[in-house]
Write a protein that holds these residues in place. Sequence first.
Motif, PDB file in Angstrom:
ATOM      1  N   ASP A 222       0.838  -1.205   0.000  1.00 17.27           N
ATOM      2  CA  ASP A 222       0.000   0.000   0.000  1.00 17.27           C
ATOM      3  C   ASP A 222       0.869   1.250   0.000  1.00 17.27           C
ATOM      4  O   ASP A 222       0.573   2.225  -0.705  1.00 17.27           O
ATOM      5  CB  ASP A 222      -0.934   0.011   1.206  1.00 17.27           C
ATOM      6  N   ALA A 223       1.951   1.232   0.787  1.00 17.32           N
ATOM      7  CA  ALA A 223       2.864   2.385   0.816  1.00 17.32           C
ATOM      8  C   ALA A 223       3.523   2.588  -0.545  1.00 17.32           C
ATOM      9  O   ALA A 223       3.690   3.724  -1.002  1.00 17.32           O
ATOM     10  CB  ALA A 223       3.925   2.192   1.898  1.00 17.32           C
ATOM     11  N   GLY A 224       3.877   1.494  -1.209  1.00 16.54           N
ATOM     12  CA  GLY A 224       4.459   1.587  -2.548  1.00 16.54           C
ATOM     13  C   GLY A 224       3.464   2.130  -3.559  1.00 16.54           C
ATOM     14  O   GLY A 224       3.793   2.980  -4.392  1.00 16.54           O
ATOM     15  N   GLN A 225       2.226   1.656  -3.497  1.00 17.11           N
ATOM     16  CA  GLN A 225       1.172   2.160  -4.393  1.00 17.11           C
ATOM     17  C   GLN A 225       0.954   3.652  -4.167  1.00 17.11           C
ATOM     18  O   GLN A 225       0.794   4.421  -5.112  1.00 17.11           O
ATOM     19  CB  GLN A 225      -0.143   1.398  -4.164  1.00 17.11           C
ATOM     20  N   SER A 226       0.956   4.055  -2.905  1.00 17.63           N
ATOM     21  CA  SER A 226       0.763   5.464  -2.575  1.00 17.63           C
ATOM     22  C   SER A 226       1.919   6.309  -3.105  1.00 17.63           C
ATOM     23  O   SER A 226       1.707   7.391  -3.662  1.00 17.63           O
ATOM     24  CB  SER A 226       0.635   5.624  -1.057  1.00 17.63           C
ATOM     25  N   ALA A 227       3.144   5.810  -2.939  1.00 17.15           N
ATOM     26  CA  ALA A 227       4.313   6.534  -3.452  1.00 17.15           C
ATOM     27  C   ALA A 227       4.241   6.669  -4.973  1.00 17.15           C
ATOM     28  O   ALA A 227       4.504   7.750  -5.525  1.00 17.15           O
ATOM     29  CB  ALA A 227       5.599   5.827  -3.034  1.00 17.15           C
ATOM     30  N   LEU A 228       3.872   5.584  -5.655  1.00 14.78           N
ATOM     31  CA  LEU A 228       3.713   5.641  -7.116  1.00 14.78           C
ATOM     32  C   LEU A 228       2.661   6.669  -7.512  1.00 14.78           C
ATOM     33  O   LEU A 228       2.881   7.481  -8.409  1.00 14.78           O
ATOM     34  CB  LEU A 228       3.313   4.272  -7.669  1.00 14.78           C
ATOM     35  N   ALA A 229       1.525   6.628  -6.838  1.00 14.51           N
ATOM     36  CA  ALA A 229       0.438   7.552  -7.159  1.00 14.51           C
ATOM     37  C   ALA A 229       0.883   8.997  -6.969  1.00 14.51           C
ATOM     38  O   ALA A 229       0.601   9.856  -7.827  1.00 14.51           O
ATOM     39  CB  ALA A 229      -0.783   7.257  -6.294  1.00 14.51           C
ATOM     40  N   ASP A 230       1.586   9.280  -5.895  1.00 17.45           N
ATOM     41  CA  ASP A 230       2.044  10.644  -5.642  1.00 17.45           C
ATOM     42  C   ASP A 230       3.031  11.117  -6.707  1.00 17.45           C
ATOM     43  O   ASP A 230       2.933  12.238  -7.210  1.00 17.45           O
ATOM     44  CB  ASP A 230       2.701  10.749  -4.258  1.00 17.45           C
ATOM     45  N   MET A 231       3.989  10.259  -7.055  1.00 15.59           N
ATOM     46  CA  MET A 231       4.994  10.637  -8.048  1.00 15.59           C
ATOM     47  C   MET A 231       4.385  10.795  -9.439  1.00 15.59           C
ATOM     48  O   MET A 231       4.713  11.722 -10.171  1.00 15.59           O
ATOM     49  CB  MET A 231       6.124   9.623  -8.053  1.00 15.59           C
ATOM     50  N   ILE A 232       3.493   9.892  -9.794  1.00 16.14           N
ATOM     51  CA  ILE A 232       2.851   9.988 -11.111  1.00 16.14           C
ATOM     52  C   ILE A 232       1.948  11.213 -11.164  1.00 16.14           C
ATOM     53  O   ILE A 232       1.941  11.944 -12.163  1.00 16.14           O
ATOM     54  CB  ILE A 232       2.088   8.684 -11.436  1.00 16.14           C
ATOM     55  N   ALA A 233       1.205  11.484 -10.101  1.00 19.05           N
ATOM     56  CA  ALA A 233       0.331  12.667 -10.070  1.00 19.05           C
ATOM     57  C   ALA A 233       1.139  13.949 -10.207  1.00 19.05           C
ATOM     58  O   ALA A 233       0.734  14.870 -10.932  1.00 19.05           O
ATOM     59  CB  ALA A 233      -0.490  12.688  -8.779  1.00 19.05           C
TER      60      ALA A 233
END
Length: 95
Positions: free
Chosen positions: A75-86
Amino acid sequence: MVGATDAINKIIVGGRRPLLVGPTWFETPVPASVVRVSDVLRSTADEMGVPYLDALDPPLLTRDQMWPDLSGPTDAGQSALADMIAAWVRTQVIR
């Protein structure tokens, strides 16, 4: 490449602007097979004039953001990906 081209064309025909995010990985060296996928996607994006986010250099994930069996991001990895992509998408939308 054909599949990516078809998908991008469908987005363009639908009146929307595509942004392409490459594959992610969590350590170096990145497996050659993953680099090849990234290279094909980048080439396709370049040929079609579509912005491309290289998610391998630098890697968007770290090993601690992966499940213990390395099957995917936590979940932390998904959140990090989402933040960077956004953050990247916002730079592209302004253009």
